[in-house]
Scaffold this active site. Structure first.
Site, PDB file in Angstrom:
ATOM      1  N   ARG A 196      -4.422  39.069 -38.474  1.00 29.92           N
ATOM      2  CA  ARG A 196      -5.266  40.102 -39.094  1.00 29.92           C
ATOM      3  C   ARG A 196      -4.546  41.444 -39.181  1.00 29.92           C
ATOM      4  O   ARG A 196      -4.702  42.167 -40.160  1.00 29.92           O
ATOM      5  CB  ARG A 196      -6.561  40.283 -38.286  1.00 29.92           C
ATOM      6  CG  ARG A 196      -7.624  39.282 -38.640  1.00 29.92           C
ATOM      7  CD  ARG A 196      -8.929  39.597 -37.921  1.00 29.92           C
ATOM      8  NE  ARG A 196      -9.944  38.636 -38.320  1.00 29.92           N
ATOM      9  CZ  ARG A 196     -11.107  38.470 -37.712  1.00 29.92           C
ATOM     10  NH1 ARG A 196     -11.411  39.214 -36.655  1.00 29.92           N
ATOM     11  NH2 ARG A 196     -11.972  37.584 -38.148  1.00 29.92           N
ATOM     12  N   LYS A 238     -21.618  20.977 -37.045  1.00 23.94           N
ATOM     13  CA  LYS A 238     -23.072  20.963 -37.208  1.00 23.94           C
ATOM     14  C   LYS A 238     -23.549  21.279 -38.617  1.00 23.94           C
ATOM     15  O   LYS A 238     -23.149  22.283 -39.203  1.00 23.94           O
ATOM     16  CB  LYS A 238     -23.685  22.011 -36.272  1.00 23.94           C
ATOM     17  CG  LYS A 238     -23.561  21.649 -34.816  1.00 23.94           C
ATOM     18  CD  LYS A 238     -24.121  22.759 -33.988  1.00 23.94           C
ATOM     19  CE  LYS A 238     -24.306  22.342 -32.547  1.00 23.94           C
ATOM     20  NZ  LYS A 238     -24.804  23.482 -31.766  1.00 23.94           N
ATOM     21  N   GLY A 291     -12.550  30.402 -38.817  1.00 24.85           N
ATOM     22  CA  GLY A 291     -11.646  30.359 -37.664  1.00 24.85           C
ATOM     23  C   GLY A 291     -11.007  29.005 -37.416  1.00 24.85           C
ATOM     24  O   GLY A 291      -9.772  28.886 -37.388  1.00 24.85           O
ATOM     25  N   GLY A 305     -17.177  34.657 -39.872  1.00 24.62           N
ATOM     26  CA  GLY A 305     -18.592  34.793 -40.225  1.00 24.62           C
ATOM     27  C   GLY A 305     -18.808  35.360 -41.624  1.00 24.62           C
ATOM     28  O   GLY A 305     -19.698  34.904 -42.355  1.00 24.62           O
TER      29      GLY A 305
HETATM   30  C1  3PG Z   1     -14.954  38.390 -36.446  1.00 24.25           C
HETATM   31  O1  3PG Z   1     -14.067  38.268 -35.612  1.00 24.25           O
HETATM   32  O2  3PG Z   1     -15.491  37.418 -36.999  1.00 24.25           O
HETATM   33  C2  3PG Z   1     -15.336  39.759 -36.867  1.00 24.25           C
HETATM   34  O3  3PG Z   1     -14.458  40.692 -36.327  1.00 24.25           O
HETATM   35  C3  3PG Z   1     -16.766  40.056 -36.522  1.00 24.25           C
HETATM   36  O4  3PG Z   1     -16.951  40.080 -35.133  1.00 24.25           O
HETATM   37  P1  3PG Z   1     -18.418  39.967 -34.523  1.00 24.25           P
HETATM   38  O5  3PG Z   1     -18.842  38.547 -34.791  1.00 24.25           O
HETATM   39  O6  3PG Z   1     -18.293  40.284 -33.067  1.00 24.25           O
HETATM   40  O7  3PG Z   1     -19.303  40.936 -35.259  1.00 24.25           O
END
Ligand code: 3PG
Ligand code: MG
Length: 434
Positions: A71, A232, A389, A412
């Site tokens: 990142r 899931k 991820g 996310g």
């Molecule tokens: C992530 O790593 O997906 C983002 O930086 C968001 O982090 P968070 O889920 O803690 O808001």
């Protein structure tokens, strides 16, 4: 291959997760924000301007060392460019999930050091993101220099999207740039409120991420395929529903495929599944069929008696899973079939592994299909975009990350985009209609 049901789902009953068909018929919220209205800082005179850059410095750190700097590396060109234009660059970010107060374990200091190393520039660090420490560091910042401020989440106001906290951040800059696509699914002070207080622009990495998603989902070269895997169905219902309306081929893998197989009455032995979601799985398949989207489930699978590294495993047809075994990967015939399908498509979106890839040898299916997609991309036959991820970890292990057209740094936020949701951090950059 396990068949997609030939019978129609008789009634559209609302499940606990809502009515899939109704959601399918609604235009996606993405369509409701006009991405063409996103502005970048191109052409702006930023000389000596204080530019607050919301970055995502949330990277894995162990014993005070960054263990994966992907990142950070992606942020570097954009930060260098701003510095090169004579901006005074103030980088802000969250890191981890502290409980709304300072916690040394979540200090951004080691991350700021690593960023400085990658930038090959001295990076100043402020021990608080607002107030005297931040003001002092920003005031001392020369044009072309960069500062990183301490973790935004050391203040409760960040996650509360508090206007008072955002105002204290806004006081540190003249211009705001959001380059944190991977945090854009959060409506926090630094991604939402702040963007409404200063002239706000989309950063280059955020634009890159959005353009990649637009190229596969909104304006793709047809035909299109999506590979959706993972454990899931419950975490990806909206993704599956949204994609069923957008892609031509939906390849479902991972343990979530087991729930689809179960829904069709296939014996899955001791495999991980969500029996309470079989109805949802049928609804998704029905919705896909209505949209002429073919759902592809594994036709052969790798089974073992135990979920353990090196557990003895065999390949069986999907319809012949022994009662005392569990499905841990897709089989070679499935991989070949999916590779053919992808080979006949021009665009591929990939989220989620096809098997328990983190445990040897159950990553073989994911890796083999990833290599096939990478080869098609390299040959210029496929536009391939992957994100999430686990997906990135799997592509890294397969050694093909660099061969995909684009690999997202977001988890996310990537998923929420696939769900067809408007990301608040993106929406906040688009001026309200006046
Ligand atoms: C992530 O790593 O997906 C983002 O930086 C968001 O982090 P968070 O889920 O803690 O808001
Ligand atoms: Mg996260």
């Amino acid at each position: 291959m396990a068949r997609v049901p030939t019978h129609d789902v008789p009634e559209w009953t609302s499940t606990r997760y809502g009515d899939a068909r109704r959601r399918l018929d609604r235009p996606g919220p993405i369509a409701m924000i006009d991405l063409d209205k996103l502005k970048t800082t191109d052409g702006l005179d930023l000389k000596a301007k204080r530019v607050i850059v919301r970055a995502d410095l949330n990277v894995p750190v162990k014993d005070g060392r960054v263990t994966d700097a992907t990142r950070l590396a992606r942020l570097v060109p954009g930060l260098r460019e701003l510095a090169g234009r004579g901006a005074r660059v103030v980088v802000i970010s969250h890191f981890g999930r502290p409980k709304g107060g300072p916690d040394p374990q979540y200090s951004l200091k080691p991350v700021a050091d690593k960023l400085g190393e990658l930038l090959a520039l001295p990076v100043a660090f402020a021990e608080d993101c607002v107030g005297e420490p931040a003001e002092r560091i920003v005031a001392a910042l020369l044009p072309g220099h960069i500062a990183v401020l301490e973790n935004l989440r050391f203040h409760k106001g960040e996650e509360k999207n508090d206007a008072g906290f955002a105002k204290r951040l806004a006081a540190l800059g003249d211009v705001f740039v959001n380059d944190a696509f991977s945090a854009a699914h959060r409506a926090h002070a630094s991604t939402d409120a702040l963007a409404r207080m200063l002239p706000a622009y989309a950063g280059p990495l955020l634009m890159e991420e959005i353009n990649a998603l637009v190229s596969v989902l909104e304006k793709p070269r047809k035909p299109t395929a999506a590979v959706i895997g993972g454990a899931k169905v419950s975490t990806k219902i909206d993704v599956l529903i949204n994609l069923a309306a957008k892609v031509d081929k939906l390849i479902v893998g991972g343990a979530m495929a087991n729930t689809f197989l179960l829904a069709e009455g296939v014996g899955i032995g001791k495999s991980l599944a969500e029996p309470e979601l079989t109805k949802t799985a049928l609804e998704i398949m029905h919705a896909a069929k209505q949209r002429h989207c073919e759902v592809i489930l594994p036709r052969d699978v790798v089974v073992a008696a135990r979920f353990e590294a090196g557990a003895p495993s065999t390949v069986v047809p999907t319809l012949e899973v022994p009662a005392d075994q569990m499905i841990l990967d897709v089989g070679p015939r499935s991989v070949a079939h999916c590779a053919d399908i992808i080979g006949a498509c021009s665009t591929l979106l990939w989220n989620g592994p096809l098997g328990a890839f983190e445990i040897d040898p159950f990553g073989a299916g994911t890796f083999a299909l990833a290599r096939a997609a990478a080869a098609l991309t390299k040959a210029g036959k496929l536009t391939s975009v992957a994100g999430g991820g686990d997906t990135v970890a799997a592509l890294n292990t397969a050694g093909v990350t660099g061969s995909f057209t684009y690999v997202s740094t977001a988890g996310g936020a990537f998923l929420e985009w696939l769900e067809g949701r408007t990301l608040p951090g993106v929406a906040a950059l688009i001026p309200a209609r006046s």
